[in-house]
Design a protein around this motif. Structure first.
Motif, mmCIF file in Angstrom:
data_model
loop_
_atom_site.group_PDB
_atom_site.id
_atom_site.type_symbol
_atom_site.label_atom_id
_atom_site.label_comp_id
_atom_site.label_asym_id
_atom_site.label_seq_id
_atom_site.Cartn_x
_atom_site.Cartn_y
_atom_site.Cartn_z
ATOM 1 N N ALA A 109 44.364 38.903 33.772
ATOM 2 C CA ALA A 109 45.670 39.087 34.412
ATOM 3 C C ALA A 109 45.895 40.555 34.756
ATOM 4 O O ALA A 109 46.355 40.876 35.861
ATOM 5 C CB ALA A 109 46.783 38.580 33.502
ATOM 6 N N SER A 110 45.556 41.450 33.841
ATOM 7 C CA SER A 110 45.715 42.884 34.103
ATOM 8 C C SER A 110 44.848 43.318 35.272
ATOM 9 O O SER A 110 45.274 44.117 36.116
ATOM 10 C CB SER A 110 45.348 43.700 32.861
ATOM 11 N N LEU A 111 43.630 42.805 35.311
ATOM 12 C CA LEU A 111 42.733 43.123 36.416
ATOM 13 C C LEU A 111 43.288 42.579 37.731
ATOM 14 O O LEU A 111 43.219 43.239 38.771
ATOM 15 C CB LEU A 111 41.347 42.553 36.133
ATOM 16 N N PHE A 112 43.876 41.380 37.690
ATOM 17 C CA PHE A 112 44.505 40.816 38.886
ATOM 18 C C PHE A 112 45.652 41.703 39.358
ATOM 19 O O PHE A 112 45.777 41.981 40.558
ATOM 20 C CB PHE A 112 45.001 39.392 38.625
ATOM 21 N N PHE A 113 46.507 42.159 38.436
ATOM 22 C CA PHE A 113 47.616 43.039 38.828
ATOM 23 C C PHE A 113 47.094 44.285 39.524
ATOM 24 O O PHE A 113 47.629 44.722 40.544
ATOM 25 C CB PHE A 113 48.445 43.459 37.611
ATOM 26 N N LEU A 114 46.032 44.868 38.969
ATOM 27 C CA LEU A 114 45.458 46.087 39.520
ATOM 28 C C LEU A 114 44.854 45.841 40.902
ATOM 29 O O LEU A 114 45.152 46.563 41.862
ATOM 30 C CB LEU A 114 44.394 46.649 38.570
ATOM 31 N N VAL A 115 44.023 44.824 41.026
ATOM 32 C CA VAL A 115 43.342 44.547 42.290
ATOM 33 C C VAL A 115 44.349 44.168 43.371
ATOM 34 O O VAL A 115 44.238 44.601 44.528
ATOM 35 C CB VAL A 115 42.266 43.445 42.097
ATOM 36 N N ARG A 116 45.354 43.380 43.022
ATOM 37 C CA ARG A 116 46.362 42.995 44.011
ATOM 38 C C ARG A 116 47.169 44.205 44.476
ATOM 39 O O ARG A 116 47.435 44.353 45.669
ATOM 40 C CB ARG A 116 47.301 41.923 43.442
ATOM 41 N N ALA A 117 47.538 45.082 43.560
ATOM 42 C CA ALA A 117 48.287 46.276 43.952
ATOM 43 C C ALA A 117 47.457 47.152 44.889
ATOM 44 O O ALA A 117 47.976 47.681 45.877
ATOM 45 C CB ALA A 117 48.704 47.061 42.710
ATOM 46 N N ILE A 118 46.175 47.285 44.599
ATOM 47 C CA ILE A 118 45.305 48.082 45.465
ATOM 48 C C ILE A 118 45.158 47.408 46.825
ATOM 49 O O ILE A 118 45.260 48.063 47.871
ATOM 50 C CB ILE A 118 43.929 48.293 44.801
ATOM 51 N N ALA A 119 44.931 46.088 46.836
ATOM 52 C CA ALA A 119 44.752 45.357 48.092
ATOM 53 C C ALA A 119 46.007 45.422 48.957
ATOM 54 O O ALA A 119 45.920 45.455 50.190
ATOM 55 C CB ALA A 119 44.377 43.899 47.807
ATOM 56 N N GLU A 120 47.173 45.459 48.323
ATOM 57 C CA GLU A 120 48.436 45.504 49.066
ATOM 58 C C GLU A 120 48.940 46.926 49.250
ATOM 59 O O GLU A 120 50.038 47.133 49.768
ATOM 60 C CB GLU A 120 49.495 44.657 48.341
ATOM 61 N N SER A 121 48.173 47.920 48.815
ATOM 62 C CA SER A 121 48.532 49.349 48.941
ATOM 63 C C SER A 121 49.937 49.623 48.423
ATOM 64 O O SER A 121 50.795 50.149 49.129
ATOM 65 C CB SER A 121 48.404 49.815 50.389
ATOM 66 N N ARG A 122 50.162 49.249 47.180
ATOM 67 C CA ARG A 122 51.479 49.444 46.576
ATOM 68 C C ARG A 122 51.310 49.770 45.100
ATOM 69 O O ARG A 122 50.240 49.597 44.521
ATOM 70 C CB ARG A 122 52.340 48.194 46.737
ATOM 71 N N ALA A 123 52.392 50.239 44.516
ATOM 72 C CA ALA A 123 52.398 50.508 43.079
ATOM 73 C C ALA A 123 52.597 49.189 42.331
ATOM 74 O O ALA A 123 52.952 48.168 42.921
ATOM 75 C CB ALA A 123 53.526 51.480 42.733
ATOM 76 N N PHE A 124 52.359 49.215 41.041
ATOM 77 C CA PHE A 124 52.614 48.047 40.197
ATOM 78 C C PHE A 124 54.094 47.694 40.260
ATOM 79 O O PHE A 124 54.950 48.578 40.327
ATOM 80 C CB PHE A 124 52.283 48.367 38.741
ATOM 81 N N SER A 125 54.409 46.418 40.195
ATOM 82 C CA SER A 125 55.806 46.002 40.091
ATOM 83 C C SER A 125 56.274 46.269 38.660
ATOM 84 O O SER A 125 55.467 46.519 37.755
ATOM 85 C CB SER A 125 55.951 44.511 40.424
#
Length: 184
Positions: free
Chosen positions: A55-71
């Protein structure tokens, strides 16, 4: 194991547009994971932590893919996952150390300065929200020293010493073998 596969499928969906490809990859991942000796019998600390790491890896990869900071929620949950990892098997914290360092450098590179402090705050809330009730329990039961000694000190300094290893009887496996032959 289900949450581990769910978050890995979510990571794959960020890169693979074919649902069949994600399904086949997920089934292959499930097969590999279930045939691994570490997870063959179930109930291991690593198996318990696997979905949180995923889950943590998903949060990281999704934030990078969407060019945004963590929610806020992603930061909070990652902090809680770090606390769970500390309490379940602290030597797995190396993964989170890498994630934290990467996120810190990534925020600075992308000039997410305001989001950096917000993410740190929510991360700390998640971290403290899990660890405080546990510490409170050990404080109320006057067992903080035992928590330190048994979980941290013994695992770090004593577990791999010859004195500890010699406490296990050397003839235990042959004895167990003889027990298995009784009645044959």
């Amino acid at each position: 194991m289900g949450l581990f596969l769910f978050y890995n499928a979510r990571i794959m969906q960020l890169f693979i547009n074919d649902d069949r490809g994600v399904l086949i990859s997920s089934l292959f991942l499930a097969l590999i994971t279930h045939t691994c000796k570490a997870f063959a019998h179930g109930g291991s600390a690593e198996e318990l932590l696997l979905w949180m790491i995923s889950a943590s890896l998903f949060f990281l990869v999704r934030a990078i893919a969407e060019s945004r900071a963590f929610s806020r929620l992603e930061s909070f949950l990652t902090g809680a996952f770090v606390s769970f990892t500390l309490l379940i098997k602290f030597n797995v914290l190396g993964f989170y150390l890498g994630v934290i360092l990467f996120v810190l450098l990534w925020y600075i590179k992308n000039k997410y300065y305001n989001q950096l402090f917000e993410s740190i705050g929510y991360f700390m809330l998640g971290l403290i929200g899990v660890i405080l009730p546990v510490l409170f329990y050990f404080i109320v039961n006057d067992a903080v020293y035992e928590l330190w000694e048994v979980y941290f000190y013994n695992n770090i300094f004593i577990y791999d010493t010859p004195q500890f290893s010699n406490q296990v009887p050397a003839n235990l496996p042959p004895v167990l073998m003889r027990i298995g032959r009784i009645g044959q």
